[in-house]
Design a protein around this motif. Sequence first.
Motif, PDB file in Angstrom:
ATOM      1  N   GLY A  44       9.029  36.016  21.120  1.00 14.75           N
ATOM      2  CA  GLY A  44       7.855  35.609  20.349  1.00 14.75           C
ATOM      3  C   GLY A  44       7.075  36.738  19.723  1.00 14.75           C
ATOM      4  N   ASN A  45       7.733  37.825  19.402  1.00 13.00           N
ATOM      5  CA  ASN A  45       7.059  38.970  18.794  1.00 13.00           C
ATOM      6  C   ASN A  45       7.355  39.088  17.297  1.00 13.00           C
ATOM      7  OD1 ASN A  45       5.542  40.682  20.858  1.00 13.00           O
ATOM      8  ND2 ASN A  45       7.431  40.145  21.915  1.00 13.00           N
ATOM      9  N   CYS A  46       7.404  37.956  16.605  1.00 11.24           N
ATOM     10  CA  CYS A  46       7.724  37.964  15.180  1.00 11.24           C
ATOM     11  C   CYS A  46       6.697  38.759  14.375  1.00 11.24           C
ATOM     12  CB  CYS A  46       7.826  36.539  14.645  1.00 11.24           C
ATOM     13  SG  CYS A  46       6.348  35.530  14.875  1.00 11.24           S
ATOM     14  N   VAL A  47       5.444  38.747  14.801  1.00  9.67           N
ATOM     15  CA  VAL A  47       4.393  39.492  14.102  1.00  9.67           C
ATOM     16  C   VAL A  47       4.730  40.970  14.061  1.00  9.67           C
ATOM     17  CG1 VAL A  47       1.985  40.251  14.299  1.00  9.67           C
ATOM     18  CG2 VAL A  47       2.570  37.834  14.570  1.00  9.67           C
ATOM     19  N   TRP A  48       5.166  41.506  15.192  1.00 12.77           N
ATOM     20  CA  TRP A  48       5.429  42.943  15.266  1.00 12.77           C
ATOM     21  C   TRP A  48       6.781  43.296  14.642  1.00 12.77           C
ATOM     22  CZ3 TRP A  48       1.057  44.958  15.523  1.00 12.77           C
ATOM     23  CH2 TRP A  48       0.031  44.319  16.232  1.00 12.77           C
ATOM     24  N   LYS A 110       4.754  44.050  -6.489  1.00 15.57           N
ATOM     25  CA  LYS A 110       4.572  45.048  -7.556  1.00 15.57           C
ATOM     26  C   LYS A 110       4.269  46.429  -6.955  1.00 15.57           C
ATOM     27  CE  LYS A 110       2.277  45.825 -11.931  1.00 15.57           C
ATOM     28  NZ  LYS A 110       1.386  45.272 -12.958  1.00 15.57           N
ATOM     29  N   ASN A 111       3.589  46.448  -5.823  1.00 13.70           N
ATOM     30  CA  ASN A 111       3.273  47.690  -5.116  1.00 13.70           C
ATOM     31  C   ASN A 111       4.523  48.337  -4.516  1.00 13.70           C
ATOM     32  OD1 ASN A 111       1.354  49.607  -4.004  1.00 13.70           O
ATOM     33  ND2 ASN A 111       1.608  48.588  -2.029  1.00 13.70           N
ATOM     34  N   GLY A 112       5.596  47.559  -4.415  1.00 11.26           N
ATOM     35  CA  GLY A 112       6.838  48.083  -3.863  1.00 11.26           C
ATOM     36  C   GLY A 112       6.930  48.000  -2.361  1.00 11.26           C
ATOM     37  N   THR A 113       5.996  47.279  -1.744  1.00 11.64           N
ATOM     38  CA  THR A 113       5.992  47.184  -0.291  1.00 11.64           C
ATOM     39  C   THR A 113       6.373  45.801   0.216  1.00 11.64           C
ATOM     40  OG1 THR A 113       3.636  46.638  -0.311  1.00 11.64           O
ATOM     41  CG2 THR A 113       4.228  48.961  -0.011  1.00 11.64           C
ATOM     42  N   GLY A 114       6.075  44.765  -0.557  1.00 16.84           N
ATOM     43  CA  GLY A 114       6.190  43.425  -0.025  1.00 16.84           C
ATOM     44  C   GLY A 114       4.997  43.175   0.886  1.00 16.84           C
ATOM     45  N   ALA A 115       4.999  42.044   1.580  1.00 21.82           N
ATOM     46  CA  ALA A 115       3.833  41.691   2.386  1.00 21.82           C
ATOM     47  C   ALA A 115       4.215  40.927   3.646  1.00 21.82           C
ATOM     48  CB  ALA A 115       2.868  40.835   1.569  1.00 21.82           C
ATOM     49  N   TYR A 116       3.425  41.156   4.676  1.00 21.83           N
ATOM     50  CA  TYR A 116       3.475  40.346   5.898  1.00 21.83           C
ATOM     51  C   TYR A 116       2.888  38.987   5.536  1.00 21.83           C
ATOM     52  CZ  TYR A 116       1.578  38.569  10.316  1.00 21.83           C
ATOM     53  OH  TYR A 116       1.239  37.783  11.388  1.00 21.83           O
ATOM     54  N   VAL A 117       3.597  37.923   5.890  1.00 22.86           N
ATOM     55  CA  VAL A 117       3.106  36.561   5.646  1.00 22.86           C
ATOM     56  C   VAL A 117       3.296  35.747   6.928  1.00 22.86           C
ATOM     57  CG1 VAL A 117       3.460  36.526   3.152  1.00 22.86           C
ATOM     58  CG2 VAL A 117       5.333  35.867   4.643  1.00 22.86           C
ATOM     59  N   GLN A 118       2.432  34.756   7.117  1.00 23.12           N
ATOM     60  CA  GLN A 118       2.577  33.925   8.306  1.00 23.12           C
ATOM     61  C   GLN A 118       2.273  32.470   7.980  1.00 23.12           C
ATOM     62  OE1 GLN A 118      -0.298  35.886  10.907  1.00 23.12           O
ATOM     63  NE2 GLN A 118      -1.700  34.158  10.695  1.00 23.12           N
ATOM     64  N   GLY A 119       2.900  31.600   8.765  1.00 24.87           N
ATOM     65  CA  GLY A 119       2.679  30.174   8.622  1.00 24.87           C
ATOM     66  C   GLY A 119       3.400  29.438   9.734  1.00 24.87           C
ATOM     67  N   HIS A 120       2.843  28.340  10.163  1.00 23.02           N
ATOM     68  CA  HIS A 120       3.444  27.482  11.195  1.00 23.02           C
ATOM     69  C   HIS A 120       3.928  28.274  12.419  1.00 23.02           C
ATOM     70  CE1 HIS A 120       3.207  23.978   8.613  1.00 23.02           C
ATOM     71  NE2 HIS A 120       3.711  24.707   7.635  1.00 23.02           N
ATOM     72  N   GLY A 121       3.116  29.211  12.899  1.00 25.15           N
ATOM     73  CA  GLY A 121       3.436  29.942  14.122  1.00 25.15           C
ATOM     74  C   GLY A 121       4.524  30.993  13.990  1.00 25.15           C
ATOM     75  N   TRP A 160       3.709  28.560   4.092  1.00 21.53           N
ATOM     76  CA  TRP A 160       2.771  29.680   4.124  1.00 21.53           C
ATOM     77  C   TRP A 160       1.337  29.221   4.333  1.00 21.53           C
ATOM     78  CZ3 TRP A 160       0.114  32.240  -0.450  1.00 21.53           C
ATOM     79  CH2 TRP A 160      -0.460  33.459  -0.081  1.00 21.53           C
ATOM     80  N   SER A 161       0.635  29.883   5.254  1.00 23.75           N
ATOM     81  CA  SER A 161      -0.755  29.543   5.557  1.00 23.75           C
ATOM     82  C   SER A 161      -1.744  30.188   4.597  1.00 23.75           C
ATOM     83  CB  SER A 161      -1.091  29.993   6.984  1.00 23.75           C
ATOM     84  OG  SER A 161      -1.121  31.426   7.043  1.00 23.75           O
ATOM     85  N   GLY A 162      -1.292  31.121   3.789  1.00 22.26           N
ATOM     86  CA  GLY A 162      -2.189  31.868   2.900  1.00 22.26           C
ATOM     87  C   GLY A 162      -2.540  33.232   3.473  1.00 22.26           C
ATOM     88  N   ALA A 163      -2.163  33.478   4.732  1.00 22.66           N
ATOM     89  CA  ALA A 163      -2.450  34.769   5.371  1.00 22.66           C
ATOM     90  C   ALA A 163      -1.409  35.795   4.950  1.00 22.66           C
ATOM     91  CB  ALA A 163      -2.439  34.616   6.891  1.00 22.66           C
ATOM     92  N   ALA A 164      -1.897  36.975   4.547  1.00 26.59           N
ATOM     93  CA  ALA A 164      -0.990  38.042   4.117  1.00 26.59           C
ATOM     94  C   ALA A 164      -1.676  39.391   4.243  1.00 26.59           C
ATOM     95  CB  ALA A 164      -0.562  37.826   2.669  1.00 26.59           C
ATOM     96  N   VAL A 165      -0.863  40.411   4.427  1.00 23.10           N
ATOM     97  CA  VAL A 165      -1.358  41.795   4.420  1.00 23.10           C
ATOM     98  C   VAL A 165      -0.220  42.694   3.953  1.00 23.10           C
ATOM     99  CG1 VAL A 165      -0.776  42.222   6.871  1.00 23.10           C
ATOM    100  CG2 VAL A 165      -2.502  43.641   5.731  1.00 23.10           C
TER     101      VAL A 165
END
Length: 185
Positions: A44-48, A110-121, A160-165
């Motif tokens: 359950g460490n998908c975030v990391w 566009k920044n060349g990094t992509g983004a962390y995204v989360q949704g539905h756990g 997608w929940s709309g959360a991103a970084v």
Amino acid sequence: MKRIALSIIAFLLLVTSARAQRDAELRPWDVYIAKEFQHRNVNGNCVWCASESGFVAAGHEEFRGCFKRALKEGWAGADLANVLKYAKRDGVQTTSQRSGSAKILYDAVKNGTGAYVQGHGHARWLVGIDDDRAVLLDNNPNGKGGFLVVEKRREFDEWWSGAAVYPTVNKRTDYRWETNAADKQ
């Protein structure tokens, strides 16, 4: 013996074809993240998994090892707030939102990094997006080509929940963003 050799050759051709097909899913304006930065989710460490994959690929060594540390110290159940706290602690500048439009995702690509995204756990790292599709590194590989997942944009938006970084500063020197024709409009 000849039959075995032919079977092996056929298998290798099939595997090579599947990999070529998967890599062909990346378009010139998508973010490429090398396999060395891709981690399989454990406990359950998908975030990391997602965070380390994306931040380290963007040159932020501060995130290297956070997945193993999460396993060791039991950080399961984390979310966007934990990623932001980790980045802030190590002085990594980020752009983030808890909810909102997909503009942040286009900016991250566009920044060349992509983004962390989360949704539905579940958390993943987005590497490409347009009106038709979203391309993600999923740390729960489905066996159909590994970590790279291409979803219809409608399916992604529902998940997608709309959360991103994403890391505001891209430290990679080998990255060059190529404009998607749709972005020129």
